[in-house]
Design a protein around this motif. Structure first.
Motif, PDB file in Angstrom:
ATOM      1  N   LYS A  58       2.020  14.421   1.559  1.00 36.97           N
ATOM      2  CA  LYS A  58       1.427  15.169   0.461  1.00 36.97           C
ATOM      3  C   LYS A  58       0.163  15.856   0.970  1.00 36.97           C
ATOM      4  O   LYS A  58      -0.595  15.269   1.738  1.00 36.97           O
ATOM      5  CB  LYS A  58       1.093  14.237  -0.701  1.00 36.97           C
ATOM      6  N   VAL A  59      -0.050  17.084   0.541  1.00 39.30           N
ATOM      7  CA  VAL A  59      -1.182  17.860   1.036  1.00 39.30           C
ATOM      8  C   VAL A  59      -2.021  18.358  -0.128  1.00 39.30           C
ATOM      9  O   VAL A  59      -1.497  18.918  -1.095  1.00 39.30           O
ATOM     10  CB  VAL A  59      -0.708  19.066   1.875  1.00 39.30           C
ATOM     11  N   VAL A  60      -3.325  18.139  -0.022  1.00 40.53           N
ATOM     12  CA  VAL A  60      -4.280  18.665  -0.998  1.00 40.53           C
ATOM     13  C   VAL A  60      -5.271  19.520  -0.229  1.00 40.53           C
ATOM     14  O   VAL A  60      -5.976  19.021   0.654  1.00 40.53           O
ATOM     15  CB  VAL A  60      -5.025  17.540  -1.741  1.00 40.53           C
TER      16      VAL A  60
ATOM     17  N   ARG B  28      -1.114  11.102   2.446  1.00 37.97           N
ATOM     18  CA  ARG B  28      -1.625  12.381   1.960  1.00 37.97           C
ATOM     19  C   ARG B  28      -2.809  12.802   2.816  1.00 37.97           C
ATOM     20  O   ARG B  28      -3.523  11.967   3.383  1.00 37.97           O
ATOM     21  CB  ARG B  28      -2.048  12.299   0.494  1.00 37.97           C
ATOM     22  N   ILE B  29      -3.014  14.108   2.899  1.00 35.10           N
ATOM     23  CA  ILE B  29      -4.159  14.653   3.616  1.00 35.10           C
ATOM     24  C   ILE B  29      -4.864  15.646   2.699  1.00 35.10           C
ATOM     25  O   ILE B  29      -4.213  16.474   2.055  1.00 35.10           O
ATOM     26  CB  ILE B  29      -3.733  15.337   4.944  1.00 35.10           C
TER      27      ILE B  29
ATOM     28  N   ILE C 214      -1.372   6.947   0.727  1.00 31.93           N
ATOM     29  CA  ILE C 214      -2.383   6.438   1.647  1.00 31.93           C
ATOM     30  C   ILE C 214      -3.134   7.643   2.218  1.00 31.93           C
ATOM     31  O   ILE C 214      -2.523   8.547   2.786  1.00 31.93           O
ATOM     32  CB  ILE C 214      -1.729   5.633   2.785  1.00 31.93           C
ATOM     33  N   GLU C 215      -4.435   7.652   2.059  1.00 35.35           N
ATOM     34  CA  GLU C 215      -5.234   8.797   2.493  1.00 35.35           C
ATOM     35  C   GLU C 215      -5.410   8.795   4.011  1.00 35.35           C
ATOM     36  O   GLU C 215      -5.804   7.796   4.608  1.00 35.35           O
ATOM     37  CB  GLU C 215      -6.613   8.766   1.826  1.00 35.35           C
TER      38      GLU C 215
ATOM     39  N   PRO D   5       0.828  -1.207   0.000  1.00 33.29           N
ATOM     40  CA  PRO D   5       0.000   0.000   0.000  1.00 33.29           C
ATOM     41  C   PRO D   5       0.860   1.254   0.000  1.00 33.29           C
ATOM     42  O   PRO D   5       1.776   1.385   0.798  1.00 33.29           O
ATOM     43  CB  PRO D   5      -0.788  -0.126   1.311  1.00 33.29           C
ATOM     44  N   GLY D   6       0.576   2.157  -0.908  1.00 38.66           N
ATOM     45  CA  GLY D   6       1.282   3.420  -0.925  1.00 38.66           C
ATOM     46  C   GLY D   6       2.579   3.410  -1.693  1.00 38.66           C
ATOM     47  O   GLY D   6       3.193   4.450  -1.866  1.00 38.66           O
TER      48      GLY D   6
END
Length: 396
Positions: A393-395, A372-373, A304-305, A298-299
Motif C-alpha cells: 500500500k502506498v501513501v 505500507r509506505i 505494517i509501516e 501484526p498486519g
C-alpha cells in the motif's frame, strides 16, 4: 477420527483439532506403523506417499500442504479410492515475492538495471503467471514458455503470447523456473535445464529455480557456471533434498532451504485449503472461523509501516525498491544460514538434519500486501508500480 500430520505443517493443530484427534509426527519419520489406524494423513514434501506407506492402512484422505505433488503416487491413491487434495496457488505470492527480492538484490549487486533485462518465465501457472504480471508492472520485458497451456490455447483457438523454449533460452537475460517436476511424457520437466538447454542460453544468463530441484541438471549447471555461461544462480530447491550438494550451494549467489513459499500467509492459506477439503470430504459441520490462527498477528487487520528509504526514488527507483523489499524480506539472512551447509566437514546426516531445521524453524515472514509506505516524493507512475508490482500500500 485420527489425523496424522507432519509437524512442519503450520497451524495444523489450530485448523484441525475441532475435526478429529491430531497426531503430529516429523515428515521424514511418518511410516506405515504410525498411520496404520489413521483416517487422514497430512503431509509436506518430506513424506513419500505411495503403496509402501499406505498399504494396509485405514487412511481415506491424504492432504498435502504444498503446490507440488511429485512426492505423491496419484495413481495409487486413485486406484484405492483414497481422496487427495493439495494446495496449488497457496504460496504463489510468497514465491513471487522471493523472486522479486532476489532480482532486485542481484541487479543491485551487479550494478545493472532490472528494467533493462528480458526475463524468461518457464511455467505460467499460479506462480509464473503472477510473476509475469508483477514484472510487467515494473516495465520489465517478459517471455513466457508453457507448452501445456500453449496446447490448450491452440485447441480452443484462443490467442496467446507463449514462445518456444529455444526462443526463450536465446532471448532471455534472466530465466525463472516455475514448473512441476514431471518425470516423463510429452511435457516432462526432469532435467529440463540440462547441458543442451544451458548451452542455448545467452552468455552471462541469470538462472533462478524455485520450482523443484530435479528440473535442473545440477552437474550441467555447475559446468555452465564454471565456464561463465551462467553468471548468477538463485537456488531454493535441490536435487537431493534434504541433502543439497555443497558444490551447488557454493555456486549459488543466493541459496536457500526450499523456503520461497514460506510466508506466514502462504502457510496459513495452504493449511486452510486442505482443512476445507477435509471438511467437505467427510461431510463435517464447519465451525466458526472467527478464532482461526493469525487473527492477532501484526498486519493481519491493517498494515505494517515501512521506513522511508534514504534513496530518492526520482534518482534511483530500482534502488528504492530494493531498500523496500529488503525491509520486508532480508533474503541474504536465509542465504547466509544456508551457506553453513556447504562445509566439507559436515557429514550427510548432519547436513540433512540442518536442512530440515532451517525449514522447520524458519522465522516469520509476512506477505508484502501487509506493508505500507508513506512517501511524498513518489510520483504517480512509481506509486502504481509499487502497488501493482510489489503489492504494497502506498501513501504519497
Amino acid at each position: 477420527m485420527l489425523i496424522v500430520a507432519d509437524t512442519a505443517i503450520p497451524f495444523v493443530n489450530a485448523f484441525f483439532e475441532s475435526y478429529g484427534m491430531v497426531s503430529l509426527i516429523a515428515g521424514h519419520e511418518i511410516d506405515l506403523r504410525s498411520i496404520k489406524t489413521a483416517d487422514a494423513l497430512l503431509v509436506r514434501t518430506q513424506t513419500r506417499v505411495d503403496a509402501a506407506l499406505l498399504g494396509g492402512t485405514s487412511v481415506r484422505f491424504v492432504g498435502s500442504a504444498t503446490a507440488g505433488v511429485d512426492h505423491i503416487d496419484l495413481d495409487y491413491l486413485e486406484a484405492h479410492n483414497i481422496h487427495f487434495v493439495s494446495a496449488p496457488g497457496a504460496n504463489s505470492h510468497s514465491v513471487v515475492e522471493y523472486v522479486l527480492t532476489a532480482l532486485f538484490e542481484l541487479s543491485w549487486g551487479a550494478s545493472q538495471k532490472l528494467t533493462a533485462k528480458t526475463v524468461g518465465v518457464i511455467g505460467s501457472g499460479a506462480v509464473g503467471g503472477c510473476l509475469v504480471r508483477r514484472l510487467k508492472a515494473f516495465g520489465v520485458r517478459t517471455l513466457v514458455c508453457d507448452p501445456p497451456l500453449e496446447q490448450e490455447a491452440l485447441h480452443s483457438d484462443e490467442p496467446h503470447s507463449f514462445v518456444s523454449l529455444d526462443f526463450l533460452l536465446r532471448e532471455s537475460d534472466i530465466i525463472s523456473l516455475h514448473v512441476p517436476l514431471i518425470q516423463d511424457g510429452k511435457f516432462a520437466t526432469k532435467h529440463l535445464m540440462d547441458a543442451d538447454a544451458l548451452g542455448k542460453c545467452r552468455r552471462g544468463t541469470w538462472l533462478l529455480n524455485t520450482s523443484r530441484g530435479g528440473v535442473v541438471d545440477e552437474r550441467a549447471l555447475l559446468s555452465a557456471v564454471a565456464s561463465g555461461a551462467i553468471s548468477r544462480v538463485v537456488t531454493d530447491v535441490w536435487d537431493d533434498e534434504p541433502l543439497p550438494a555443497p558444490e551447488m550451494i557454493q555456486a549459488s549467489h543466493i541459496a536457500t532451504s526450499h523456503i520461497a513459499g514460506y510466508s506466514i500467509d502462504a502457510k496459513r492459506r495452504a493449511t486452510r485449503m486442505i482443512r476445507d477439503a477435509y471438511i467437505v470430504h467427510f461431510k463435517l459441520e464447519r465451525y466458526s472461523a472467527a478464532s482461526e490462527p493469525g487473527a492477532a498477528e501484526p498486519g493481519a487487520a491493517g498494515s505494517i509501516e515501512l521506513l522511508v528509504p534514504e534513496t530518492d526514488p526520482k534518482e534511483s527507483f530500482e534502488r528504492y525498491c530494493r531498500d523496500l523489499v529488503l525491509q520486508m524480506y532480508p533474503i541474504m539472512k536465509d542465504h547466509h544460514n544456508m551457506t553453513r551447509l556447504r562445509s566439507s566437514a559436515m557429514v550427510d546426516e548432519d547436513r540433512a538434519e540442518s536442512f530440515r531445521q532451517l525449514r522447520s524453524n524458519y522465522a516469520a515472514r509476512f506477505g508484502f500486501y501487509r506493508y505500507r509506505i508513506s512517501d511524498s516524493r513518489l510520483r504517480t507512475e512509481q506509486i502504481r508500480r509499487l502497488s501493482d508490482g510489489l503489492g504494497i500500500k502506498v501513501v504519497a
